[in-house]
Design a protein around this motif. Sequence first.
Motif, PDB file in Angstrom:
ATOM      1  N   GLU A  12       0.822  -1.214   0.000  1.00 14.65           N
ATOM      2  CA  GLU A  12       0.000   0.000   0.000  1.00 14.65           C
ATOM      3  C   GLU A  12       0.860   1.271   0.000  1.00 14.65           C
ATOM      4  O   GLU A  12       0.522   2.259  -0.641  1.00 14.65           O
ATOM      5  CB  GLU A  12      -0.953  -0.005   1.198  1.00 14.65           C
ATOM      6  CG  GLU A  12      -2.048  -1.040   1.021  1.00 14.65           C
ATOM      7  CD  GLU A  12      -3.048  -1.043   2.162  1.00 14.65           C
ATOM      8  OE1 GLU A  12      -2.781  -0.372   3.183  1.00 14.65           O
ATOM      9  OE2 GLU A  12      -4.090  -1.705   2.018  1.00 14.65           O
ATOM     10  N   GLN A  19       1.306   7.012  -6.439  1.00 16.39           N
ATOM     11  CA  GLN A  19       0.229   7.988  -6.640  1.00 16.39           C
ATOM     12  C   GLN A  19       0.734   9.416  -6.411  1.00 16.39           C
ATOM     13  O   GLN A  19       0.440  10.331  -7.169  1.00 16.39           O
ATOM     14  CB  GLN A  19      -0.912   7.680  -5.668  1.00 16.39           C
ATOM     15  CG  GLN A  19      -2.100   8.606  -5.773  1.00 16.39           C
ATOM     16  CD  GLN A  19      -2.891   8.353  -7.036  1.00 16.39           C
ATOM     17  OE1 GLN A  19      -3.290   7.218  -7.292  1.00 16.39           O
ATOM     18  NE2 GLN A  19      -3.093   9.385  -7.821  1.00 16.39           N
ATOM     19  N   VAL A  36      -4.104  10.980   5.012  1.00 10.89           N
ATOM     20  CA  VAL A  36      -3.301   9.755   4.959  1.00 10.89           C
ATOM     21  C   VAL A  36      -1.814  10.085   5.056  1.00 10.89           C
ATOM     22  O   VAL A  36      -1.057   9.460   5.797  1.00 10.89           O
ATOM     23  CB  VAL A  36      -3.599   8.963   3.662  1.00 10.89           C
ATOM     24  CG1 VAL A  36      -2.589   7.829   3.500  1.00 10.89           C
ATOM     25  CG2 VAL A  36      -4.999   8.400   3.698  1.00 10.89           C
ATOM     26  N   GLU A  43       3.172   8.478  12.025  1.00  7.39           N
ATOM     27  CA  GLU A  43       3.627   7.132  12.399  1.00  7.39           C
ATOM     28  C   GLU A  43       5.145   7.023  12.315  1.00  7.39           C
ATOM     29  O   GLU A  43       5.784   6.346  13.096  1.00  7.39           O
ATOM     30  CB  GLU A  43       3.011   6.090  11.459  1.00  7.39           C
ATOM     31  CG  GLU A  43       1.525   5.906  11.629  1.00  7.39           C
ATOM     32  CD  GLU A  43       1.181   5.019  12.816  1.00  7.39           C
ATOM     33  OE1 GLU A  43       2.081   4.270  13.273  1.00  7.39           O
ATOM     34  OE2 GLU A  43       0.042   5.083  13.300  1.00  7.39           O
TER      35      GLU A  43
ATOM     36  N   ALA B  14       3.853  -0.368  12.826  1.00  7.34           N
ATOM     37  CA  ALA B  14       2.911   0.636  12.329  1.00  7.34           C
ATOM     38  C   ALA B  14       1.470   0.201  12.505  1.00  7.34           C
ATOM     39  O   ALA B  14       1.132  -0.964  12.334  1.00  7.34           O
ATOM     40  CB  ALA B  14       3.180   0.932  10.870  1.00  7.34           C
ATOM     41  N   SER B  15       0.657   1.167  12.796  1.00  6.54           N
ATOM     42  CA  SER B  15      -0.769   0.862  12.917  1.00  6.54           C
ATOM     43  C   SER B  15      -1.519   1.427  11.728  1.00  6.54           C
ATOM     44  O   SER B  15      -2.675   1.746  11.808  1.00  6.54           O
ATOM     45  CB  SER B  15      -1.295   1.452  14.220  1.00  6.54           C
ATOM     46  OG  SER B  15      -0.980   2.828  14.253  1.00  6.54           O
ATOM     47  N   LEU B  16      -0.778   1.596  10.646  1.00  8.64           N
ATOM     48  CA  LEU B  16      -1.382   2.202   9.457  1.00  8.64           C
ATOM     49  C   LEU B  16      -2.609   1.433   8.979  1.00  8.64           C
ATOM     50  O   LEU B  16      -3.607   2.020   8.585  1.00  8.64           O
ATOM     51  CB  LEU B  16      -0.361   2.241   8.319  1.00  8.64           C
ATOM     52  CG  LEU B  16       0.610   3.413   8.338  1.00  8.64           C
ATOM     53  CD1 LEU B  16       1.673   3.174   7.286  1.00  8.64           C
ATOM     54  CD2 LEU B  16      -0.105   4.718   8.112  1.00  8.64           C
ATOM     55  N   ALA B  17      -2.457   0.100   9.005  1.00  6.58           N
ATOM     56  CA  ALA B  17      -3.551  -0.714   8.483  1.00  6.58           C
ATOM     57  C   ALA B  17      -4.828  -0.474   9.274  1.00  6.58           C
ATOM     58  O   ALA B  17      -5.922  -0.557   8.735  1.00  6.58           O
ATOM     59  CB  ALA B  17      -3.173  -2.187   8.525  1.00  6.58           C
ATOM     60  N   ALA B  19      -5.498   2.417  10.694  1.00  7.55           N
ATOM     61  CA  ALA B  19      -5.831   3.849  10.702  1.00  7.55           C
ATOM     62  C   ALA B  19      -7.222   4.074  10.130  1.00  7.55           C
ATOM     63  O   ALA B  19      -7.737   3.261   9.369  1.00  7.55           O
ATOM     64  CB  ALA B  19      -4.804   4.629   9.890  1.00  7.55           C
ATOM     65  N   VAL B  21      -8.205   6.074   7.903  1.00  7.70           N
ATOM     66  CA  VAL B  21      -8.206   6.118   6.441  1.00  7.70           C
ATOM     67  C   VAL B  21      -7.067   5.245   5.926  1.00  7.70           C
ATOM     68  O   VAL B  21      -5.914   5.629   5.978  1.00  7.70           O
ATOM     69  CB  VAL B  21      -8.009   7.560   5.929  1.00  7.70           C
ATOM     70  CG1 VAL B  21      -8.225   7.600   4.432  1.00  7.70           C
ATOM     71  CG2 VAL B  21      -8.911   8.514   6.652  1.00  7.70           C
ATOM     72  N   PRO B  22      -7.383   4.067   5.456  1.00  3.65           N
ATOM     73  CA  PRO B  22      -6.293   3.219   4.974  1.00  3.65           C
ATOM     74  C   PRO B  22      -5.649   3.799   3.713  1.00  3.65           C
ATOM     75  O   PRO B  22      -6.316   4.460   2.917  1.00  3.65           O
ATOM     76  CB  PRO B  22      -6.977   1.886   4.677  1.00  3.65           C
ATOM     77  CG  PRO B  22      -8.424   2.092   4.869  1.00  3.65           C
ATOM     78  CD  PRO B  22      -8.688   3.471   5.333  1.00  3.65           C
ATOM     79  N   LEU B  23      -4.355   3.517   3.582  1.00  2.18           N
ATOM     80  CA  LEU B  23      -3.588   4.000   2.431  1.00  2.18           C
ATOM     81  C   LEU B  23      -4.255   3.649   1.114  1.00  2.18           C
ATOM     82  O   LEU B  23      -4.290   4.444   0.180  1.00  2.18           O
ATOM     83  CB  LEU B  23      -2.202   3.346   2.451  1.00  2.18           C
ATOM     84  CG  LEU B  23      -1.184   3.901   3.427  1.00  2.18           C
ATOM     85  CD1 LEU B  23      -0.070   2.897   3.590  1.00  2.18           C
ATOM     86  CD2 LEU B  23      -0.667   5.220   2.920  1.00  2.18           C
ATOM     87  N   ALA B  24      -4.793   2.442   1.078  1.00  2.00           N
ATOM     88  CA  ALA B  24      -5.323   1.941  -0.195  1.00  2.00           C
ATOM     89  C   ALA B  24      -6.455   2.808  -0.721  1.00  2.00           C
ATOM     90  O   ALA B  24      -6.718   2.841  -1.907  1.00  2.00           O
ATOM     91  CB  ALA B  24      -5.800   0.503  -0.024  1.00  2.00           C
ATOM     92  N   VAL B  26      -6.684   6.021  -0.971  1.00  2.00           N
ATOM     93  CA  VAL B  26      -6.350   7.239  -1.706  1.00  2.00           C
ATOM     94  C   VAL B  26      -5.615   6.973  -3.021  1.00  2.00           C
ATOM     95  O   VAL B  26      -5.278   7.892  -3.739  1.00  2.00           O
ATOM     96  CB  VAL B  26      -5.525   8.224  -0.861  1.00  2.00           C
ATOM     97  CG1 VAL B  26      -6.320   8.663   0.344  1.00  2.00           C
ATOM     98  CG2 VAL B  26      -4.204   7.621  -0.451  1.00  2.00           C
ATOM     99  N   VAL B  27      -5.370   5.722  -3.342  1.00  2.00           N
ATOM    100  CA  VAL B  27      -4.699   5.464  -4.625  1.00  2.00           C
ATOM    101  C   VAL B  27      -5.745   5.065  -5.660  1.00  2.00           C
ATOM    102  O   VAL B  27      -6.799   4.556  -5.325  1.00  2.00           O
ATOM    103  CB  VAL B  27      -3.614   4.364  -4.518  1.00  2.00           C
ATOM    104  CG1 VAL B  27      -2.556   4.783  -3.529  1.00  2.00           C
ATOM    105  CG2 VAL B  27      -4.206   3.028  -4.148  1.00  2.00           C
ATOM    106  N   THR B  28      -5.422   5.355  -6.912  1.00  2.00           N
ATOM    107  CA  THR B  28      -6.342   5.005  -7.988  1.00  2.00           C
ATOM    108  C   THR B  28      -6.483   3.493  -8.061  1.00  2.00           C
ATOM    109  O   THR B  28      -5.578   2.756  -7.672  1.00  2.00           O
ATOM    110  CB  THR B  28      -5.831   5.513  -9.342  1.00  2.00           C
ATOM    111  OG1 THR B  28      -4.472   5.116  -9.470  1.00  2.00           O
ATOM    112  CG2 THR B  28      -5.924   7.029  -9.433  1.00  2.00           C
ATOM    113  N   ALA B  29      -7.612   3.041  -8.560  1.00  2.00           N
ATOM    114  CA  ALA B  29      -7.890   1.611  -8.597  1.00  2.00           C
ATOM    115  C   ALA B  29      -6.892   0.860  -9.473  1.00  2.00           C
ATOM    116  O   ALA B  29      -6.449  -0.235  -9.146  1.00  2.00           O
ATOM    117  CB  ALA B  29      -9.307   1.381  -9.098  1.00  2.00           C
TER     118      ALA B  29
END
Lengths: 188, 743
Positions: A12, A19, A36, A43, B14-17, B19, B21-24, B26-29
Motif C-alpha cells: 500500500e 500515486q 493519509v 507514524e 505501524a498501525s497504518l492498516a 488507521a 483512512v487506509p492508504l489503499a 487514496v490510490v487510484t484503482a
Amino acid sequence: MSEEQQNITLVEIYRFLAQSMRYPEADWLDDTYWSVLTTLLTELEWHEELNELTTPRNNIADQLEDLQVEHTRLFINAVPHVLAPPYASVYAHVDGSLYGPIAEKTKKFYGEKGYSLSQNDIPDHIVYELEFLAILADQDPEACEEFLKILFLPWFPLFQERVLAAAKLPFYPVMVKLIDFFTRQESL
Amino acid sequence: MAYNLTRRKFLQTASLAAATVPLAKVVTADTGFVRKPFTPPGSFADTKTATGGICEMCFWRCQIVGKVREGRLVKLEGNPKSIDNGEAICARGNAGVKLLYDPDRLKYPMKNVGERGNPKWKRISWQEAMDECGSKLKAVQDTYGAHGISVFPHGASAKYPMHYFERIVGTHNVSEASFFQCRGIRDTAYVATIGTPPGENVDMPSAKAMLFLGTHLGENVHVSHLKRYLKGLENGAKLIVVDPRYSASAAKSDIWVKIKPGTDTAFLLSVMNYLVANKKYDVEFVEEYGSGFDEFKKGISHATLDWGSKICDVPAAQIKEVAEMLAANAPHVSIHPGRHVSWYGNDFQRQRGLACLTGLLGAVGVKGGFVKPKGPKVKGISWAKGDHGGEHNLREMADKHHYSPPGTPTDLIREACVTGKPYPIKGCVIWGQNPIQTIPNQEMTIKALKQMDFVVCVDVMPTDITMYADILLPECSYLERYDYIKKGTQWNFADTHQQYISARTPLVEPLFERKDSVWITNEIAKRMGYGDKIPVASQEEKVDKELASAGLSIAQLQKEDGIHIQPGKDPYGVPEDFEVLFYNEDIEDNGYPGVPTYIPVEEVPKGYARLLYGRSPVHTFNRSQNNVWLFNAMPENPVWINDESAQKLGLKDGDRVTMVNSEGVKSITSTSVKVTPGIRKDSVYIVHGYGSMNPAMTVGVGAGIDDQRLITKLAVDPETGAHGMRNNFVKLVKDGKVLEIPA
C-alpha cells in the motif's frame, strides 16, 4: 504485525508513493490524501516534515496550482530547465537521454514477471517503477528485492539529489525522502 | 526525520492498516500495468525496420528507415530503396534519435501562469488548452479583425495551420523565416528573371565548371545535394568559389575569389560585362531566349574589370580568369543559385545577376547547367483558398517590397505590433519557428510579443520564443507523425531516369500527449467557428488523399518499403516559353533598377570587422542546439579571425573572447578564437545558431556566441522586404578589454 500484514502495508505504501508522484490533480490530491499523508508521517515520527507540509496547506486551491507548477518544473519542462526528469535512463547513461537501454531492460524485467504497461509509454518512469514494486512486494518479495537492487537503486539517489536541490516547495523533497526510506536496502 | 526508525521496525509496529483512512483508499484503482504472459527469450521479436521515414533535421528531407526494438527507436539509417540520398544520412539525420528522446522535449500542453519571458509552466489538458486557444484567438479576431492575428510558421507540419489562418481566418500577417530570412529573395529574383524559382537545381554531376557565390557546400550538408557536387568534382569540373572566407568549398576550388563582403553584385556585373564586351557569351541562346539584352548591355557597360577589381578588392586578372573559365566551359556550367541569400539588403539585384549570368552562358536545360527535374505530380490537400481582399495587407498598404516572397515581410508585422499602426496586431501563433533567433533585433521582437493579447507556440522543443507563450503545445516530431510527401527523381541525371514518391509515416508511436498539426489546427478551427470548413479529419487521411492523386496510398507505400519508384522523364531541354529578362521593365516601373545593379553597402567602421555567419555541417541552426550527440560533435562556434590581425592583437587559437557590436550590444556568452589566414582582415566569422539564451535548452544554453543578438542593424532588401543580416560590425573583447581590429 504479522509478516503478511507487513507486506500488505508495504504494498500500500508503494502504491501511495506512486500515486504521490503522479501529476497533482484535484481528484486525488484532496483532504483524504492529506490526512493519509499526515498519518504516515506521524507514524514515522517525521515531525519536521509534517510541519513543513502542513504550514502552507491552508489554501488548498492555491496549493494545487503551486504543486502543478512545481511538478511541471521539476519533472516535465521548465525554466531554468527540466530539473529532475523522473526516468532511470536520464541518470543511467552519459548522454542523459530518455528511453535508453536501461528503459528497455526495465521493460524486459516487467515482461519476465508477466506484466507489461497498459499503454505505450516509457517504462522506467518513477510512477511505474513504484507501482511495479507494489506488485512484486505483493507477489514475489524476492523479485522485489532484485528489482530494487538492479534497476531502482542505481538511479533513484541521483534523482533524489536533484529533487532535493531544485525543489521550491516541501512536497516533493518529502516524497523522495519517503521513497528513499521505503526502498533503501537494510541490513538484517 | 526520525532516522532511528528503520523500515523494518516501522512496518512491524505501524498501525497504518488500522488507521481511520487506509492508504489503499487514496490510490487510484488501476496501476499502469496489465498482466501479459511472458514470452521467453529467444522468441523475442528482433529489431524491426520501420520504413517510410522522412528526415526533418533539415529541410532537405532525406528518406530514412528506423531500427525499432520493442517500440523503442534505436537507430536511423538512409532508406536503401532511396534513389535520392540512398543509404546515406548525415550527422544530424543520425542524431534524430536524440531529438526523439530528449528529456527537454515538450511533452504535454502547458499554460503559463507566470509572465511572458519569465514563465511558470503548468501542465494542462488538451481540452483546456484548445478551449483557451480557440476562445482567445476568436476574441482577437472579433475585436481587431482577422488581421489582428499574426502567424510565424516553419517546417512541413506548419503548412496546414498556416493555410488555415491565411485562407480561412483570413490574415495576411503570415511570415515564414525560410522566405524572409533565407531563400525568398532568391526565388522572387529568379521568377522575375527566368520565370521560375530555381531551387538548387544545377546539374553539378555533369558540369564542366561550377560557380559558388557564398555557397559553402560541405559546411552546408544535404546528402543528395552533396552527392551531386562531389560527383561533379569527381568528373573533373572546375570550381570557382567566391567567398570572403576559405570555406570547405573554397578548399576544393580551382579559383578562390576572396571578395570584399557586400560587393558580389559588382563582381557578377564585371564578369558579365567582360563576357558581353568580348562576345564570350552564348549569342545564339541570348538571341533566342533573351529579352531586354540591349538595355542590359548598356546598363552594365560601366562594370569594367578595373571597376570590379576596385570595388570587390580582388585582382582584375582574377575576375577575368573567372569569366574566361566560365566561357570556356559554357554552356555546361552550374551557376549555383544559393539558398540562404538574405545577406546585405542589396540581395535581390545579386540574385538577378546570378540568373542573368546563367542565361548569358546559355546554361539552361543542358548538361551541367540549370536543369529542373521532372518529378511526379502529387496533389496537395489543405484548407480551401478564400479571397479575403488586400485591404489589410501590410505590404500593399505600404506600397513597397513589390517582389516580396509570399506572406508579409516580418518587419512590417513587427512594426505594426509595436506601433499599433496601421492597425493593432494582438494575437500570435508561432509554429516551429523561433523568431527570437531567426529575426534580427531581438529587443523589438520581444516588445512585439509582450504587447499581444494572446501568444500560442507549437513546437517539439523549448526554444527562446516558447518562453513568451501563454499556451505551449507539444507537437509530434517528424519521427512520430504522418505529413510530408517527398517526391523527386534520381539524384544524378546521368543515370536512368526515375521518379519517386514517398510519404512521411511514423517510425514509432508518439509518446506523452504529443499531437500532430492537423489535429491541433482542426480543434482550434472548431472552436473558432470553422468546423464546417475542415478539409481532412486526420493527418493519415490528408496523406492518403494526397497519395490517391498519384494512384497510391499509405498501405501501398508500406508494401513498397516506403518509396514508390516509377519510370522518369528526360529533364534536359529548354522549356518552350522560357525567357531570360535581362532587363525587366516591371521591376523598373516599381521603382527599382531594371538591370542588375550594384548597390554599395555600409563600409566597415575603423576598429571593427564585419560579422559574417554560416552553417555548421552538424547543426541546423538553433533547432539542433540541444541535441547531445550534435552538441558533442561541435560544442561551440569559434570566431574566425585573420592570422595577421590576430598577431597584432595578441590573440591565439583557443583564447576566450566575447563580442560587442558597433551599436554597443554585447554578446552574453563567450567563444574561442580560431586564427586563420582563410579570412579577410575586414571580417570575422562564426557559425549561426549558438549561444541560446533559453535555459530550458539544458545542453545548448550559453554555448558559443549567438550572432543574432549582435545583428541589431537591419538592412531591408527594398524589392523583397527580406532582411540583410551581414551589415553589423563587431569588436572582440578579451579579459574585459575591447580590441580594435586592425585595418
